[in-house]
Structures are given as C-alpha cells and as structure tokens.
Design a protein around this motif. Structure first.
Motif, PDB file in Angstrom:
ATOM      1  N   GLY A 149       0.700  -1.211   0.078  1.00 36.84           N
ATOM      2  CA  GLY A 149      -0.106  -0.161  -0.074  1.00 36.84           C
ATOM      3  C   GLY A 149       0.828   1.210   0.175  1.00 36.84           C
ATOM      4  O   GLY A 149       0.452   2.273   0.260  1.00 36.84           O
ATOM      5  N   LYS A 150       1.956   1.357  -0.669  1.00 37.52           N
ATOM      6  CA  LYS A 150       2.978   2.464  -0.419  1.00 37.52           C
ATOM      7  C   LYS A 150       2.847   3.033  -1.684  1.00 37.52           C
ATOM      8  O   LYS A 150       3.176   4.424  -1.612  1.00 37.52           O
ATOM      9  N   SER A 151       2.632   2.289  -2.853  1.00 40.52           N
ATOM     10  CA  SER A 151       2.609   3.072  -4.180  1.00 40.52           C
ATOM     11  C   SER A 151       1.990   2.273  -4.988  1.00 40.52           C
ATOM     12  O   SER A 151       1.518   1.330  -5.116  1.00 40.52           O
ATOM     13  N   VAL A 152       1.582   3.064  -6.249  1.00 37.88           N
ATOM     14  CA  VAL A 152       1.179   2.641  -7.373  1.00 37.88           C
ATOM     15  C   VAL A 152       1.837   3.296  -8.549  1.00 37.88           C
ATOM     16  O   VAL A 152       1.597   4.348  -8.650  1.00 37.88           O
ATOM     17  N   VAL A 153       2.388   2.498  -9.417  1.00 38.51           N
ATOM     18  CA  VAL A 153       3.161   3.085 -10.587  1.00 38.51           C
ATOM     19  C   VAL A 153       2.735   2.263 -12.043  1.00 38.51           C
ATOM     20  O   VAL A 153       2.383   1.124 -12.010  1.00 38.51           O
ATOM     21  N   PHE A 154       2.412   3.310 -12.919  1.00 38.52           N
ATOM     22  CA  PHE A 154       2.005   2.771 -14.229  1.00 38.52           C
ATOM     23  C   PHE A 154       3.265   2.967 -15.210  1.00 38.52           C
ATOM     24  O   PHE A 154       3.979   4.111 -15.338  1.00 38.52           O
ATOM     25  N   ALA A 155       3.392   2.202 -16.143  1.00 43.59           N
ATOM     26  CA  ALA A 155       4.002   2.478 -17.464  1.00 43.59           C
ATOM     27  C   ALA A 155       3.187   3.205 -18.365  1.00 43.59           C
ATOM     28  O   ALA A 155       1.880   2.437 -18.874  1.00 43.59           O
ATOM     29  N   ILE A 156       3.570   4.369 -19.031  1.00 45.21           N
ATOM     30  CA  ILE A 156       2.801   5.250 -19.882  1.00 45.21           C
ATOM     31  C   ILE A 156       3.070   4.431 -21.220  1.00 45.21           C
ATOM     32  O   ILE A 156       4.044   4.551 -21.919  1.00 45.21           O
ATOM     33  N   CYS A 157       1.941   3.967 -21.805  1.00 44.76           N
ATOM     34  CA  CYS A 157       2.254   3.191 -23.468  1.00 44.76           C
ATOM     35  C   CYS A 157       1.144   3.621 -24.132  1.00 44.76           C
ATOM     36  O   CYS A 157      -0.037   4.058 -23.931  1.00 44.76           O
ATOM     37  N   ASP A 158       1.584   3.692 -25.531  1.00 40.12           N
ATOM     38  CA  ASP A 158       0.680   3.975 -26.476  1.00 40.12           C
ATOM     39  C   ASP A 158      -0.385   2.826 -26.646  1.00 40.12           C
ATOM     40  O   ASP A 158       0.059   1.766 -26.500  1.00 40.12           O
ATOM     41  N   LEU A 159      -1.462   3.004 -26.795  1.00 38.88           N
ATOM     42  CA  LEU A 159      -2.640   2.093 -26.884  1.00 38.88           C
ATOM     43  C   LEU A 159      -2.373   1.075 -27.847  1.00 38.88           C
ATOM     44  O   LEU A 159      -2.698  -0.127 -27.945  1.00 38.88           O
ATOM     45  N   GLU A 160      -2.151   1.808 -29.034  1.00 40.93           N
ATOM     46  CA  GLU A 160      -2.219   0.805 -30.220  1.00 40.93           C
ATOM     47  C   GLU A 160      -0.746   0.266 -30.462  1.00 40.93           C
ATOM     48  O   GLU A 160      -0.997  -1.007 -30.637  1.00 40.93           O
ATOM     49  N   SER A 161       0.080   0.925 -30.222  1.00 44.71           N
ATOM     50  CA  SER A 161       1.693   0.297 -30.512  1.00 44.71           C
ATOM     51  C   SER A 161       2.217  -0.570 -29.478  1.00 44.71           C
ATOM     52  O   SER A 161       3.062  -1.304 -29.601  1.00 44.71           O
ATOM     53  N   GLU A 162       1.677  -0.323 -28.095  1.00 41.81           N
ATOM     54  CA  GLU A 162       2.195  -0.426 -26.965  1.00 41.81           C
ATOM     55  C   GLU A 162       3.563  -0.081 -26.695  1.00 41.81           C
ATOM     56  O   GLU A 162       4.177  -0.607 -25.534  1.00 41.81           O
ATOM     57  N   ARG A 163       4.226   0.919 -27.436  1.00 37.80           N
ATOM     58  CA  ARG A 163       5.362   1.608 -27.174  1.00 37.80           C
ATOM     59  C   ARG A 163       5.639   2.225 -25.763  1.00 37.80           C
ATOM     60  O   ARG A 163       4.622   2.790 -25.311  1.00 37.80           O
ATOM     61  N   LEU A 164       6.330   2.028 -24.886  1.00 37.75           N
ATOM     62  CA  LEU A 164       6.645   2.721 -23.925  1.00 37.75           C
ATOM     63  C   LEU A 164       6.977   4.028 -24.156  1.00 37.75           C
ATOM     64  O   LEU A 164       7.891   4.376 -24.739  1.00 37.75           O
ATOM     65  N   MET A 165       6.350   4.912 -23.171  1.00 37.56           N
ATOM     66  CA  MET A 165       6.403   6.702 -23.435  1.00 37.56           C
ATOM     67  C   MET A 165       7.080   7.347 -22.159  1.00 37.56           C
ATOM     68  O   MET A 165       7.541   8.230 -22.423  1.00 37.56           O
TER      69      MET A 165
END
Length: 206
Positions: free
Chosen positions: A78-94
């Motif tokens: 319960g210390k953090s929540v982290v997301f990789a921001i990715c393009d929805l279509e290509s799945e490329r990491l942003m």
C-alpha cells in the motif's frame, strides 16, 4: 458510478493485482522487467533528469531493473502505485506515472515523466487525469498533491488542466545538482475532483 462518468477503463491483473488503466490513446499498465531497456533509453535524457529529483543523468545501467523489481511489493504494502505510460495501439513505452501513498493521511503524491519524443501532445495530461480518477474512485483518497520545480512551468500546466490548485511556493526547498531549487506545490481534494467539470469525459470502469 455510471459508465459515462469515467475517464478510464480500469482492469485488475491476476495474480499481480496491480491495476491497468486505459484511456482514449494510452494504456497505463504495470511495469515489467522487459521494459527496462526501453525505460533506460527514454530516461537517459538530461532535461528529464534536470526536472525530476529521483532521476540521474546519465541514467545508471541496471537502475531500471532494480526500480521495476521493487514495484509489486510496494503496491501490495500500500505504499505506491506506478504505471508504465504506453501507446494504446503500438504498446510502445512512453514514460511513467504514479503515486506515493500515505495511508495514514489518506493522501498521495503524484509524479510523472514522459520521454522526449512524446512531449507537447497532451499525453501527460491524459495519463494524470486517469490516475487522479483511480486515486479518488478506487483508492478513496482524500487528497492528491504534487510539486514541480519553479523553472519547469510545463509540469504545473499539466496539473492545472487536471484540476489541481496551486497551494504555495517552497523557497530553495530541494537541491538538484548542487543548486537549491524553488518548488511549487499543488493539490486537489476529493471534493474538488467531484465538482470539477473535467471529470465526466467518457469511458468506463470495469
């Protein structure tokens, strides 16, 4: 909540249980160790490092793997929540976006960075809006706050578009590369979020 009121579709990944958010253009998903090379390539940018307290330049080899490996435990505690921001279509990491959570205060600090090829396209605002919604709707937070160095006003514009209010200026509050930096503090309360016209922009929550 009605489906018309949600910014993002929210999924839970099994057995990890870390959430995944989907917006019009983005997939915000848990980081995987396979993301480490792409993350290091994006984060190894002097201007990104200059505007964030926790990123060094040059970006150290192996640092991404260590950071990613720590995230499942941090979520479960319960210390953090982290997301990789990715393009929805290509799945490329942003880039990356997440919140450091204070359970005792029912609050969280929002932070984010985006790779240089993806600047000035509204991606940070779109991602931040979804994460703020997750914080209030799913984590039931009372407040989300954030801060940026005074010399980086672009970060403040993202926060303002999502409904944050400027709360103050901390003079020479942090030191980056030997220089004491002024920091601007922003916050949004749960009630601010619920009253905001930014909230009902379409999508659904699962």
């Amino acid at each position: 909540m009605s489906q018309s009121q949600s910014t993002a579709e929210i999924l839970l990944n099994e057995p990890d249980t870390r959430p995944e958010l989907r917006t019009k253009r983005l997939c915000l998903r848990p980081f995987d160790l396979a993301d480490a090379p792409a993350m290091e390539a994006l984060a190894n940018h002097r201007q990104i490092a200059a505007n964030t307290l926790s990123i060094d330049f040059p970006y150290p080899d192996g640092q991404a793997r260590k950071w990613i490996a720590h995230q499942p435990e941090s979520w479960l505690l319960g210390k953090s929540v982290v997301f990789a921001i990715c393009d929805l279509e290509s799945e490329r990491l942003m880039g990356a976006i997440g919140m450091e959570i204070s359970e005792a205060n029912q609050s969280a600090e929002l932070g984010y960075w985006l790779g240089e090829p993806f600047w000035n396209c509204g991606f940070c605002t779109e991602a931040a809006r979804a994460v703020v919604e997750f914080g209030f709707e799913v984590l039931a937070l009372h407040k989300i706050h954030s801060q940026h160095m005074l010399r980086n006003p672009a970060s403040g514009r993202v926060l303002e578009k999502v409904g944050f209010r400027r709360e103050g200026l901390l003079r020479e509050h942090i030191r980056k590369w030997g220089v004491f930096e002024d920091v601007v503090v922003y916050g949004i309360l749960n009630r601010d979020y619920r009253q905001s016209r930014l909230r009902p922009i379409g999508g659904k929550i699962c």
